[in-house]
Design a protein around this motif. Sequence first.
Motif, short mmCIF file in Angstrom:
data_model
loop_
_atom_site.label_atom_id
_atom_site.label_comp_id
_atom_site.label_asym_id
_atom_site.label_seq_id
_atom_site.Cartn_x
_atom_site.Cartn_y
_atom_site.Cartn_z
N PHE A 101 37.62 -53.78 17.73
CA PHE A 101 36.61 -53.58 18.76
C PHE A 101 35.22 -53.59 18.14
O PHE A 101 34.96 -52.92 17.14
CB PHE A 101 36.78 -52.21 19.44
N SER A 102 34.30 -54.30 18.79
CA SER A 102 32.91 -54.28 18.36
C SER A 102 32.15 -53.21 19.14
O SER A 102 32.72 -52.46 19.93
CB SER A 102 32.26 -55.64 18.58
N ILE A 171 44.18 -59.04 18.35
CA ILE A 171 43.12 -59.34 19.32
C ILE A 171 41.80 -58.74 18.86
O ILE A 171 41.74 -57.55 18.50
CB ILE A 171 43.46 -58.78 20.72
N GLY A 172 40.74 -59.52 18.90
CA GLY A 172 39.39 -59.02 18.72
C GLY A 172 38.71 -58.92 20.07
O GLY A 172 38.77 -59.85 20.88
N ILE A 173 38.09 -57.78 20.35
CA ILE A 173 37.46 -57.53 21.65
C ILE A 173 35.99 -57.22 21.43
O ILE A 173 35.66 -56.27 20.72
CB ILE A 173 38.15 -56.36 22.38
N PHE A 174 35.12 -58.03 22.01
CA PHE A 174 33.69 -57.83 21.79
C PHE A 174 32.88 -58.34 22.97
O PHE A 174 33.35 -59.14 23.78
CB PHE A 174 33.24 -58.54 20.50
N GLY A 175 31.66 -57.82 23.07
CA GLY A 175 30.71 -58.28 24.07
C GLY A 175 29.53 -58.94 23.39
O GLY A 175 29.49 -59.08 22.17
N VAL A 176 28.56 -59.35 24.20
CA VAL A 176 27.32 -59.94 23.69
C VAL A 176 26.17 -59.46 24.55
O VAL A 176 26.36 -58.97 25.66
CB VAL A 176 27.36 -61.49 23.70
N ALA A 177 24.96 -59.61 24.03
CA ALA A 177 23.78 -59.26 24.83
C ALA A 177 23.49 -60.30 25.89
O ALA A 177 22.99 -59.98 26.97
CB ALA A 177 22.57 -59.09 23.91
N GLY A 178 23.79 -61.57 25.58
CA GLY A 178 23.52 -62.62 26.54
C GLY A 178 24.18 -63.92 26.14
O GLY A 178 24.62 -64.10 25.01
N VAL A 179 24.23 -64.86 27.12
CA VAL A 179 24.73 -66.22 26.89
C VAL A 179 23.69 -67.16 27.45
O VAL A 179 23.36 -67.09 28.65
CB VAL A 179 26.08 -66.46 27.60
N SER A 198 32.55 -61.39 12.13
CA SER A 198 33.62 -60.98 11.23
C SER A 198 34.91 -60.68 12.01
O SER A 198 36.01 -61.03 11.57
CB SER A 198 33.20 -59.74 10.43
N ILE A 199 34.77 -60.07 13.17
CA ILE A 199 35.93 -59.84 14.04
C ILE A 199 36.52 -61.18 14.47
O ILE A 199 37.74 -61.40 14.40
CB ILE A 199 35.54 -59.01 15.28
N LEU A 200 35.68 -62.10 14.90
CA LEU A 200 36.13 -63.40 15.38
C LEU A 200 36.91 -64.16 14.30
O LEU A 200 37.91 -64.83 14.59
CB LEU A 200 34.93 -64.23 15.84
N ALA A 201 36.46 -64.05 13.06
CA ALA A 201 37.11 -64.78 11.96
C ALA A 201 38.41 -64.14 11.52
O ALA A 201 39.19 -64.78 10.78
CB ALA A 201 36.15 -64.85 10.78
N ASN A 202 38.69 -62.91 11.98
CA ASN A 202 39.85 -62.19 11.46
C ASN A 202 40.74 -61.67 12.58
O ASN A 202 41.35 -60.60 12.46
CB ASN A 202 39.37 -61.03 10.57
N CYS A 203 40.85 -62.42 13.67
CA CYS A 203 41.76 -62.06 14.75
C CYS A 203 42.54 -63.30 15.19
O CYS A 203 42.08 -64.43 15.03
CB CYS A 203 40.99 -61.46 15.94
N ARG A 204 43.71 -63.08 15.73
CA ARG A 204 44.53 -64.18 16.21
C ARG A 204 44.08 -64.67 17.58
O ARG A 204 44.17 -65.85 17.89
CB ARG A 204 46.00 -63.76 16.25
#
Length: 260
Positions: A101-102, A171-179, A198-204
Amino acid sequence: MLGQIDITRRQAEIADIVQRSGFASVEELAERFEVTAQTIRRDVNGLCELGILRRTHGGVEPPASAGNIHYSTRQILNLAQKKLIADLVAADVHDGQSLAFSIGTTPEIVMQALTGHEGLCVFTNNLNVAFTASANPSCQVTIAGGRLRPGDRDVVGRSAYDFFTHYKVDIGIFGVAGVDEEGTLLDFHEDEVSARQSILANCRKSFLVLDHSKFGRTAHVRGGHIRDVSCIYTDRPVPQHIQALLEGSETRVVAAQDTV
């Protein structure tokens, strides 16, 4: 619970209205909610004391802010939509899985929706997520060490980035400020982006959780593209130009309005 704010549903809706419009008078809020002006004044006074709104002549407005909105405000903005998103994610997470989780309020609410799951392994730099997860005795929680950012209650910096490289999670779970219009994922700080990457690179599988207000919202630090994630969870169908960007990709979109 750490980070939880004690406000009423009406106060949360008032905060949403003022954040969207930039100003609301006591009279119009009283008319909208069919209560007295005195009741609305009590509501907005409480929100002002929390720093979520500030009083101005004849009404209330968002507090002056440079950059991102304060965490306490983000916790209640679009709260109903975030809970819908969290329920969608919870339906796709299975007992016994490992999760990274981020930071952010939507990941925090996702963890709240997962408290009934059994045997989860949670890795996070978000103390709000960690405390929520720890309420379930079957949940194993591992947190990043390093500098704690006040207010947001998250650990940032190189140590947080390195922390996530030590694990390979389901699973990596994260949000963002904007798209932005081109599908670029945006945040306000380089540290936020580095931990998320880092989460994105290390999750299935990677789950991007965000409500509709994030599409078109501006922030100044770039960090990947919306096509990079496995699945997007949101409260409304994504804008048409974003859907066009996703065509031909393996990214799945799950929108609450599509599942009703």
